[in-house]
Design a protein around this motif. Structure first.
Motif, PDB file in Angstrom:
ATOM      1  N   CYS A 184      -5.836 -11.687  39.464  1.00 17.32           N
ATOM      2  CA  CYS A 184      -5.094 -12.672  38.644  1.00 17.32           C
ATOM      3  C   CYS A 184      -6.039 -13.775  38.174  1.00 17.32           C
ATOM      4  CB  CYS A 184      -3.933 -13.274  39.448  1.00 17.32           C
ATOM      5  SG  CYS A 184      -2.632 -12.057  39.730  1.00 17.32           S
ATOM      6  N   LYS A 185      -6.912 -14.240  39.092  1.00 17.45           N
ATOM      7  CA  LYS A 185      -7.854 -15.308  38.729  1.00 17.45           C
ATOM      8  C   LYS A 185      -8.839 -14.801  37.670  1.00 17.45           C
ATOM      9  CE  LYS A 185      -9.919 -19.401  39.585  1.00 17.45           C
ATOM     10  NZ  LYS A 185     -10.794 -19.921  40.576  1.00 17.45           N
ATOM     11  N   VAL A 186      -9.353 -13.582  37.861  1.00 13.98           N
ATOM     12  CA  VAL A 186     -10.291 -13.014  36.885  1.00 13.98           C
ATOM     13  C   VAL A 186      -9.627 -12.904  35.521  1.00 13.98           C
ATOM     14  CG1 VAL A 186     -11.375 -10.819  36.206  1.00 13.98           C
ATOM     15  CG2 VAL A 186     -11.880 -11.799  38.405  1.00 13.98           C
ATOM     16  N   ALA A 187      -8.354 -12.477  35.500  1.00 13.52           N
ATOM     17  CA  ALA A 187      -7.641 -12.302  34.229  1.00 13.52           C
ATOM     18  C   ALA A 187      -7.526 -13.649  33.505  1.00 13.52           C
ATOM     19  CB  ALA A 187      -6.265 -11.700  34.497  1.00 13.52           C
ATOM     20  N   ILE A 188      -7.190 -14.697  34.237  1.00 10.25           N
ATOM     21  CA  ILE A 188      -7.072 -16.032  33.616  1.00 10.25           C
ATOM     22  C   ILE A 188      -8.443 -16.508  33.146  1.00 10.25           C
ATOM     23  CG2 ILE A 188      -6.565 -18.480  34.122  1.00 10.25           C
ATOM     24  CD1 ILE A 188      -4.045 -16.761  33.696  1.00 10.25           C
ATOM     25  N   ASN A 189      -9.455 -16.323  33.992  1.00 10.48           N
ATOM     26  CA  ASN A 189     -10.811 -16.728  33.597  1.00 10.48           C
ATOM     27  C   ASN A 189     -11.269 -15.963  32.357  1.00 10.48           C
ATOM     28  OD1 ASN A 189     -11.858 -17.194  37.019  1.00 10.48           O
ATOM     29  ND2 ASN A 189     -11.379 -18.753  35.531  1.00 10.48           N
ATOM     30  N   ALA A 190     -10.935 -14.664  32.288  1.00 11.83           N
ATOM     31  CA  ALA A 190     -11.354 -13.852  31.132  1.00 11.83           C
ATOM     32  C   ALA A 190     -10.657 -14.325  29.860  1.00 11.83           C
ATOM     33  CB  ALA A 190     -11.047 -12.380  31.387  1.00 11.83           C
ATOM     34  N   ALA A 191      -9.417 -14.794  29.997  1.00 11.64           N
ATOM     35  CA  ALA A 191      -8.660 -15.251  28.823  1.00 11.64           C
ATOM     36  C   ALA A 191      -9.172 -16.595  28.315  1.00 11.64           C
ATOM     37  CB  ALA A 191      -7.173 -15.361  29.187  1.00 11.64           C
ATOM     38  N   ILE A 192      -9.550 -17.489  29.241  1.00  9.60           N
ATOM     39  CA  ILE A 192      -9.877 -18.867  28.842  1.00  9.60           C
ATOM     40  C   ILE A 192     -11.383 -19.132  28.710  1.00  9.60           C
ATOM     41  CG2 ILE A 192      -9.713 -21.299  29.559  1.00  9.60           C
ATOM     42  CD1 ILE A 192      -6.996 -20.648  30.815  1.00  9.60           C
ATOM     43  N   ASN A 193     -12.150 -18.710  29.702  1.00 11.99           N
ATOM     44  CA  ASN A 193     -13.533 -19.199  29.792  1.00 11.99           C
ATOM     45  C   ASN A 193     -14.452 -18.764  28.638  1.00 11.99           C
ATOM     46  OD1 ASN A 193     -12.318 -20.028  32.122  1.00 11.99           O
ATOM     47  ND2 ASN A 193     -13.996 -19.527  33.473  1.00 11.99           N
ATOM     48  N   PRO A 194     -14.544 -17.458  28.325  1.00 15.41           N
ATOM     49  CA  PRO A 194     -15.499 -17.099  27.257  1.00 15.41           C
ATOM     50  C   PRO A 194     -15.135 -17.724  25.908  1.00 15.41           C
ATOM     51  CG  PRO A 194     -14.761 -15.134  28.447  1.00 15.41           C
ATOM     52  CD  PRO A 194     -13.906 -16.263  28.906  1.00 15.41           C
ATOM     53  N   LYS A 202     -12.323 -27.766  24.502  1.00 16.40           N
ATOM     54  CA  LYS A 202     -11.522 -27.970  25.719  1.00 16.40           C
ATOM     55  C   LYS A 202     -10.487 -26.861  25.824  1.00 16.40           C
ATOM     56  CE  LYS A 202     -11.884 -32.984  25.998  1.00 16.40           C
ATOM     57  NZ  LYS A 202     -11.199 -34.253  25.843  1.00 16.40           N
ATOM     58  N   ASN A 203      -9.968 -26.640  27.026  1.00 16.46           N
ATOM     59  CA  ASN A 203      -9.009 -25.538  27.238  1.00 16.46           C
ATOM     60  C   ASN A 203      -7.800 -25.637  26.305  1.00 16.46           C
ATOM     61  OD1 ASN A 203     -10.722 -24.834  29.258  1.00 16.46           O
ATOM     62  ND2 ASN A 203      -9.369 -25.371  30.948  1.00 16.46           N
ATOM     63  N   GLY A 204      -7.318 -26.859  26.063  1.00 16.87           N
ATOM     64  CA  GLY A 204      -6.091 -27.067  25.299  1.00 16.87           C
ATOM     65  C   GLY A 204      -6.168 -26.535  23.869  1.00 16.87           C
ATOM     66  N   LEU A 245      -0.076 -21.255  29.547  1.00 19.28           N
ATOM     67  CA  LEU A 245       0.422 -22.280  30.474  1.00 19.28           C
ATOM     68  C   LEU A 245      -0.748 -22.990  31.163  1.00 19.28           C
ATOM     69  CD1 LEU A 245       3.167 -23.228  31.727  1.00 19.28           C
ATOM     70  CD2 LEU A 245       2.712 -21.612  33.576  1.00 19.28           C
ATOM     71  N   ILE A 246      -1.693 -22.191  31.646  1.00 16.29           N
ATOM     72  CA  ILE A 246      -2.835 -22.787  32.373  1.00 16.29           C
ATOM     73  C   ILE A 246      -3.734 -23.559  31.411  1.00 16.29           C
ATOM     74  CG2 ILE A 246      -4.906 -22.249  33.757  1.00 16.29           C
ATOM     75  CD1 ILE A 246      -3.137 -20.107  35.126  1.00 16.29           C
ATOM     76  N   ALA A 247      -3.923 -23.034  30.190  1.00 17.41           N
ATOM     77  CA  ALA A 247      -4.739 -23.766  29.205  1.00 17.41           C
ATOM     78  C   ALA A 247      -4.052 -25.094  28.845  1.00 17.41           C
ATOM     79  CB  ALA A 247      -4.953 -22.911  27.965  1.00 17.41           C
ATOM     80  N   THR A 249      -1.909 -26.850  30.905  1.00 18.78           N
ATOM     81  CA  THR A 249      -1.937 -27.793  32.038  1.00 18.78           C
ATOM     82  C   THR A 249      -3.357 -28.304  32.301  1.00 18.78           C
ATOM     83  OG1 THR A 249      -1.902 -25.911  33.525  1.00 18.78           O
ATOM     84  CG2 THR A 249       0.170 -27.077  33.264  1.00 18.78           C
ATOM     85  N   THR A 250      -4.371 -27.575  31.810  1.00 16.57           N
ATOM     86  CA  THR A 250      -5.753 -28.050  31.979  1.00 16.57           C
ATOM     87  C   THR A 250      -6.334 -28.408  30.602  1.00 16.57           C
ATOM     88  OG1 THR A 250      -6.604 -25.773  31.817  1.00 16.57           O
ATOM     89  CG2 THR A 250      -6.142 -26.592  34.034  1.00 16.57           C
ATOM     90  N   ALA A 251      -5.443 -28.836  29.696  1.00 18.60           N
ATOM     91  CA  ALA A 251      -5.830 -29.029  28.286  1.00 18.60           C
ATOM     92  C   ALA A 251      -7.080 -29.894  28.102  1.00 18.60           C
ATOM     93  CB  ALA A 251      -4.661 -29.634  27.518  1.00 18.60           C
ATOM     94  N   TYR A 254     -12.965 -28.950  30.434  1.00 18.11           N
ATOM     95  CA  TYR A 254     -13.944 -28.007  29.898  1.00 18.11           C
ATOM     96  C   TYR A 254     -14.071 -26.903  30.938  1.00 18.11           C
ATOM     97  CZ  TYR A 254     -15.204 -31.552  26.481  1.00 18.11           C
ATOM     98  OH  TYR A 254     -15.165 -32.451  25.458  1.00 18.11           O
ATOM     99  N   SER A 255     -13.927 -25.648  30.517  1.00 17.76           N
ATOM    100  CA  SER A 255     -13.961 -24.548  31.488  1.00 17.76           C
ATOM    101  C   SER A 255     -15.322 -24.500  32.187  1.00 17.76           C
ATOM    102  CB  SER A 255     -13.705 -23.217  30.787  1.00 17.76           C
ATOM    103  OG  SER A 255     -14.855 -22.832  30.058  1.00 17.76           O
ATOM    104  N   SER A 256     -15.328 -23.856  33.349  1.00 15.74           N
ATOM    105  CA  SER A 256     -16.581 -23.771  34.122  1.00 15.74           C
ATOM    106  C   SER A 256     -17.664 -23.037  33.316  1.00 15.74           C
ATOM    107  CB  SER A 256     -16.330 -23.069  35.455  1.00 15.74           C
ATOM    108  OG  SER A 256     -15.639 -21.857  35.249  1.00 15.74           O
ATOM    109  N   MET A 257     -17.264 -22.050  32.493  1.00 13.01           N
ATOM    110  CA  MET A 257     -18.279 -21.304  31.721  1.00 13.01           C
ATOM    111  C   MET A 257     -18.899 -22.175  30.631  1.00 13.01           C
ATOM    112  SD  MET A 257     -17.970 -17.488  30.150  1.00 13.01           S
ATOM    113  CE  MET A 257     -17.567 -16.746  31.708  1.00 13.01           C
TER     114      MET A 257
END
Ligand code: PAF
Length: 307
Positions: A184-194, A202-204, A245-247, A249-251, A254-257
Motif C-alpha cells: 500500500c505504501k509503495v503504491a502511494i509513493n509510486a503515485a505521488i513521488n515520481p 508540492k504534493n497538492g 486524498l493523501i496528496a 492532506t499533505t498538499a 515536498y515528497s521525499s523523492m
C-alpha cells in the motif's frame, strides 16, 4: 534489551531518542570517525518535539567494525542501502539476532530474507513525519503510526517480547500482513513521488492541476493492475482516490523523492517504481506510464545509489 540502529537519518534518530527515553540500551552504528565526532560535538541526539520543546539524548555510537555481537538491529537507511548495511555488520549477527527493516519501497526486504535465512527479520513502515535540521538534530513534524510484521520464517508473528509498547512517544502496532502494508505504501509513493519530482511541485498540485491529476490516475490504474497480478488487493477504495486524498492532506509537503533530487541524493525510484515494473515484467502487465517515470527519474537524478 540492547538495540543497535543503522541509519542515523530522521527516523533512525527518532527511534534512538525514544528507545533511550524508555531506558533501553541503544547504540547508533555510524559510517565514519567524522560522524562519531559530530555526534559527540552535539552531545547526543537533539530531539525537537511537535510543540517545539527540545531535549538531548546522549545515545552511544560506534563504527560497524566494532566486534561486539548484535542482538537487536534496526535498519533505517534508505532502501537502496539495506543490503549493504546488513552486510557491513554480518559478522556481528547470529541466529539469535532480531532485525527490523524500517524503510520505503519493496525488494530489499525479500532480498534480506534470502541472503540471511538464519536471522529473524521483521519489516516495518511508518507514517511518522520528521526531518533533520542539522546532523543529529531531528525535528518531529507529525505523529503517525509504525506497523511491524514478521517477514522471515524465523521471526515470530508478534514483536511484543522485543519492542516494548509504549516506546517513548512512538505508536507501534504489530501487523499480521506487513507485506500488504508495504505494498500500500509503495503504491502511494509510486503515485505521488515520481510525478512531484519530475514537475518540481508540492504534493497538492497533483490534485489541483488537471493534467497532472489525469497522469496520476493512469499511473494508479497501472499500479492497481500490477498489485492485483501479485495477489495484492490494495485499499477498500480505488488507488487513485486514496492517492488524491493523501496528496490533499499533505498538499504543502515536498515528497521525499523531490527532496532527494533537490539535495542531489540518490532516489528510491528503483525500490518503488522499479520494483513495480519488475513485477509488471514478471506478470506481463501493461505499465507504460510507470516505465516512463522510471526512466525519467533515473535521467533526472545525477547521483546513482551506492552499491
Ligand atoms: O514519500 C513521501 O514523501 C510520502 O510518503 C508521501 C506522503 C507519499 C508524499 O509526501
Amino acid at each position: 534489551m540492547h538495540w543497535h540502529i543503522l541509519g542515523a537519518g530522521a527516523i533512525g534518530c527518532i527511534w534512538a531518542a525514544q528507545l533511550y527515553k524508555s531506558e533501553h540500551d541503544v547504540t547508533l552504528i555510524l559510517r565514519s570517525k567524522e560522524r562519531l565526532q559530530q555526534l559527540s560535538e552535539s552531545q547526543g541526539i537533539i530531539y525537537q518535539s511537535t510543540n517545539g520543546e527540545t531535549s538531548t539524548f546522549n545515545v552511544g555510537a560506534e563504527l560497524a567494525e566494532n566486534n561486539t555481537p548484535i542482538k537487536n538491529l534496526l535498519i533505517c537507511t534508505k532502501a537502496y542501502s539495506t543490503i549493504s548495511a546488513l552486510q557491513s555488520v554480518a559478522d556481528r549477527l547470529s541466529s539469535d539476532t532480531n532485525v527490523v527493516l524500517l524503510q520505503n519501497g519493496l525488494g530489499p526486504q525479500q532480498e534480506a530474507v534470502k541472503l540471511f535465512p538464519e536471522l529473524s527479520i521483521w519489516a516495518a513502515t511508518t507514517t511518522d513525519g520528521a526531518y533533520l535540521s542539522a546532523p543529529y538534530h531531528v525535528v518531529r513534524a507529525g505523529h503517525g503510526e509504525t506497523l511491524i510484521g514478521a517477514i522471515s520464517m524465523k521471526a515470530q508473528p508478534s514483536l511484543d517480547n522485543i519492542i516494548p509498547t509504549p516506546c517513548g512517544d512512538l505508536k507501534i502496532t504489530t501487523s499480521e500482513n506487513i507485506e500488504h502494508k508495504l505494498w500500500c505504501k509503495v503504491a502511494i509513493n509510486a503515485a505521488i513521488n515520481p510525478l512531484t519530482a519530475l514537475n518540481n511541485c508540492k504534493n497538492g498540485i497533483l490534485v489541483s492541476d488537471t493534467t497532472l491529476a489525469n497522469k496520476m490516475q493512469k499511473i494508479c490504474e497501472e499500479v492497481e493492475k500490477i498489485a492485483a497480478a501479485c495477489g495484492q488487493d490494495l485499499f477498500d477504495k480505488p488507488l487513485y482516490e486514496m492517492a488524491r486524498l493523501i496528496a490533499s492532506t499533505t498538499a504543502e509537503n515536498y515528497s521525499s523523492m523531490l527532496q532527494d533530487i533537490k539535495q542531489n541524493r540518490p532516489t528510491e525510484i528503483e525500490q518503488i517504481t522499479g520494483f513495480l515494473c519488475q513485477q509488471a515484467d514478471k506478470f506481463e502487465c501493461h505499465a507504460p506510464e510507470n516505465r516512463m517515470l522510471l526512466q525519467q527519474i533515473k535521467q533526472l537524478s545525477s547521483v546513482t545509489p551506492p552499491t
